[in-house]
Write a protein that holds these residues in place. Structure first.
Motif, PDB file in Angstrom:
ATOM      1  N   ARG A   1       0.846  -1.189   0.000  1.00  0.00           N
ATOM      2  CA  ARG A   1       0.000   0.000   0.000  1.00  0.00           C
ATOM      3  C   ARG A   1       0.879   1.236   0.000  1.00  0.00           C
ATOM      4  N   ILE A   2       0.312   2.338  -0.425  1.00  0.00           N
ATOM      5  CA  ILE A   2       1.050   3.596  -0.463  1.00  0.00           C
ATOM      6  C   ILE A   2       1.146   4.172   0.943  1.00  0.00           C
ATOM      7  N   VAL A   3       2.361   4.500   1.366  1.00  0.00           N
ATOM      8  CA  VAL A   3       2.566   5.143   2.661  1.00  0.00           C
ATOM      9  C   VAL A   3       2.233   6.615   2.505  1.00  0.00           C
ATOM     10  N   THR A   4       1.288   7.103   3.287  1.00  0.00           N
ATOM     11  CA  THR A   4       0.793   8.469   3.119  1.00  0.00           C
ATOM     12  C   THR A   4       1.291   9.412   4.198  1.00  0.00           C
TER      13      THR A   4
ATOM     14  N   PHE B   1      10.245   2.668   3.057  1.00  0.00           N
ATOM     15  CA  PHE B   1       9.694   3.899   2.495  1.00  0.00           C
ATOM     16  C   PHE B   1      10.328   4.168   1.131  1.00  0.00           C
ATOM     17  N   LEU B   2       9.498   4.354   0.110  1.00  0.00           N
ATOM     18  CA  LEU B   2       9.945   4.590  -1.259  1.00  0.00           C
ATOM     19  C   LEU B   2      10.817   3.445  -1.774  1.00  0.00           C
ATOM     20  N   ASN B   3      10.523   2.240  -1.328  1.00  0.00           N
ATOM     21  CA  ASN B   3      11.252   1.056  -1.758  1.00  0.00           C
ATOM     22  C   ASN B   3      10.255  -0.008  -2.200  1.00  0.00           C
ATOM     23  N   ASP B   4      10.635  -0.813  -3.170  1.00  0.00           N
ATOM     24  CA  ASP B   4       9.783  -1.901  -3.653  1.00  0.00           C
ATOM     25  C   ASP B   4       8.385  -1.392  -4.015  1.00  0.00           C
TER      26      ASP B   4
ATOM     27  N   HIS C   1       2.198  -0.774 -10.893  1.00  0.00           N
ATOM     28  CA  HIS C   1       0.988  -1.598 -10.786  1.00  0.00           C
ATOM     29  C   HIS C   1       0.431  -1.593  -9.363  1.00  0.00           C
ATOM     30  N   ASP C   2       1.271  -1.252  -8.359  1.00  0.00           N
ATOM     31  CA  ASP C   2       0.763  -1.169  -6.994  1.00  0.00           C
ATOM     32  C   ASP C   2      -0.281  -0.064  -6.844  1.00  0.00           C
TER      33      ASP C   2
ATOM     34  N   GLN D   1      11.083   6.888  -8.691  1.00  0.00           N
ATOM     35  CA  GLN D   1      11.110   6.306  -7.343  1.00  0.00           C
ATOM     36  C   GLN D   1      12.526   6.215  -6.806  1.00  0.00           C
ATOM     37  N   HIS D   2      13.471   5.795  -7.629  1.00  0.00           N
ATOM     38  CA  HIS D   2      14.858   5.679  -7.177  1.00  0.00           C
ATOM     39  C   HIS D   2      15.436   7.042  -6.815  1.00  0.00           C
ATOM     40  N   ARG D   3      15.100   8.066  -7.623  1.00  0.00           N
ATOM     41  CA  ARG D   3      15.577   9.410  -7.290  1.00  0.00           C
ATOM     42  C   ARG D   3      14.949   9.906  -6.000  1.00  0.00           C
ATOM     43  N   ALA D   4      13.655   9.634  -5.828  1.00  0.00           N
ATOM     44  CA  ALA D   4      12.975  10.065  -4.606  1.00  0.00           C
ATOM     45  C   ALA D   4      13.552   9.363  -3.391  1.00  0.00           C
TER      46      ALA D   4
END
Length: 368
Positions: free
Chosen positions: A165-168, A314-317, A321-322, A292-295
């Motif tokens: 899930r997206i961490v908000t 956080f910001l990994n995997d 599609h998620d 994502q990698h830059r973030a």
């Protein structure tokens, strides 16, 4: 009637001629083998169960794969991916063997070898393609005697279910799930693609697939009704997708009309046609992964400067599609199951439940 011809010192040729059947011939090293084969073929013809095996016994797997690629693959949606799988089978030792000699044990040996280096889902996809090749040859290309060796092989169980899930909320401020979309905001901020913000918004607001977003056309978008029409989807059905205010705003921002002349919810100009996003599906994935990698690098640098602990998750995997999983879980809080299936395009509710990952904390609140 069968007759035998001696051809050289170590070869016997048998010929079978029977009314109503094509002439059959085959060469063996001994006369006993020739007689046994002739007796079997004549028995099958007498009982009316004979099937011509000549084509299956003379066609190699490589030749079968080439014909499948020419005649079947062009009509499939995933033609590029399927050609890649066919190329993998051409590189195997089985490619030079005739298809009639390939047994389940041969395919099982390849399966076990591949499982050492590849994920079960990859191996399962390769087996599925080969199985379809054999089925097409047996049903449509006159090789009725051909057995499908893949049907006899135990299939690996793919362990590719994801619950990401997206961490908000960033780890430094605590975790929560709301509408701030901190992870996605950081990914969008780090992106160098001008299209990625709208792509991310549409994905997380509508639960559309990557390919559906890439194929979206302006003539199928109705901003006044807040509906996007998808004439062709992964499962072959068309569907209408409701657009949230955030999704509508993302599409409005892409209109060529200057902002000062826009109405609150303008209609798509009738002369505006073609694809909304000039990106291929794989290009969307690459742009998202790079962002994502830059973030993640920016996040780690910030934590180092401020002496904060780095959250490994956080910001990994995080995959594009998620966002479909995230959107489905959010929409499930607003719509019933049958309505949700219409939005996401799932025909099987079991597959729909794979995309629904509610937060246990949110479910616990309903018990109070």
């Amino acid at each position: 009637m069968a007759w035998f011809e001696k051809r050289g010192a170590c070869q016997w040729r048998v010929v079978i001629a029977r009314r109503g059947y094509p002439r059959q011939s085959k060469t063996f090293t001994t006369k006993a083998e020739a007689e046994a084969w002739a007796k079997m073929i004549e028995s099958e013809m007498a009982r009316g169960v004979w099937i011509d095996r000549s084509e299956a016994e003379s066609t190699t797997l490589r030749e079968l794969l080439d014909r499948y690629e020419r005649e079947v693959v062009p009509g499939k949606r995933g033609a590029v991916q399927e050609c890649s799988v066919l190329a993998t089978w051409r590189d195997t030792p089985l490619a030079v063997r005739t298809v009639a000699t390939i047994r389940g044990a041969d395919v099982a040996a390849l399966r076990d070898e591949w499982l050492k280096d590849y994920a079960p889902a990859t191996v399962l996809r390769r087996l599925a393609v080969l199985s379809h090749v054999f089925n097409v040859a047996r049903k449509e290309w006159g090789m009725e005697s051909l057995a499908n060796p893949v049907e006899l092989v135990r299939k690996p169980s793919p362990n590719n279910a994801r619950t990401r899930r997206i961490v908000t909320a960033s780890p430094s401020t605590g975790r929560s799930r709301g509408r701030t979309q901190d992870e996605l905001a950081l990914v969008v901020e780090a992106s160098e693609s001008p299209m990625l913000p709208a792509l991310v918004t549409l994905a997380v607001e509508t639960a559309m697939r990557r390919g559906e977003i890439a194929a979206l056309r302006w003539e199928h978008v109705d901003l006044e009704r807040c509906v996007a029409h998808l004439p062709e989807t992964k499962n072959g059905n068309s569907r209408d997708v409701p657009l949230s205010p955030a999704a509508v705003a993302a599409l409005v921002a892409l209109l060529p009309e200057p902002p000062a002349k826009r109405r609150k919810v303008p209609a798509v100009p009738s002369e505006l046609r073609g694809r909304v996003f000039a990106m291929r599906p794989d290009g969307i994935t690459q742009a998202f992964d790079r962002a994502q990698h830059r973030a993640r690098a920016v996040y780690e640098a910030k934590c180092t400067r401020e002496c904060l602990s780095i959250d490994p998750g956080f910001l990994n995997d995080l995959r594009f599609h998620d966002l479909r999983h995230e959107a489905t879980s959010r929409l499930a809080a607003k719509f019933q199951l049958h309505e949700l299936a219409k939005i996401t395009g799932h025909r099987d509710t079991r597959m729909l439940l794979r995309y629904y990952h509610p937060d246990a904390a949110d479910l616990a609140k309903r018990l109070r």
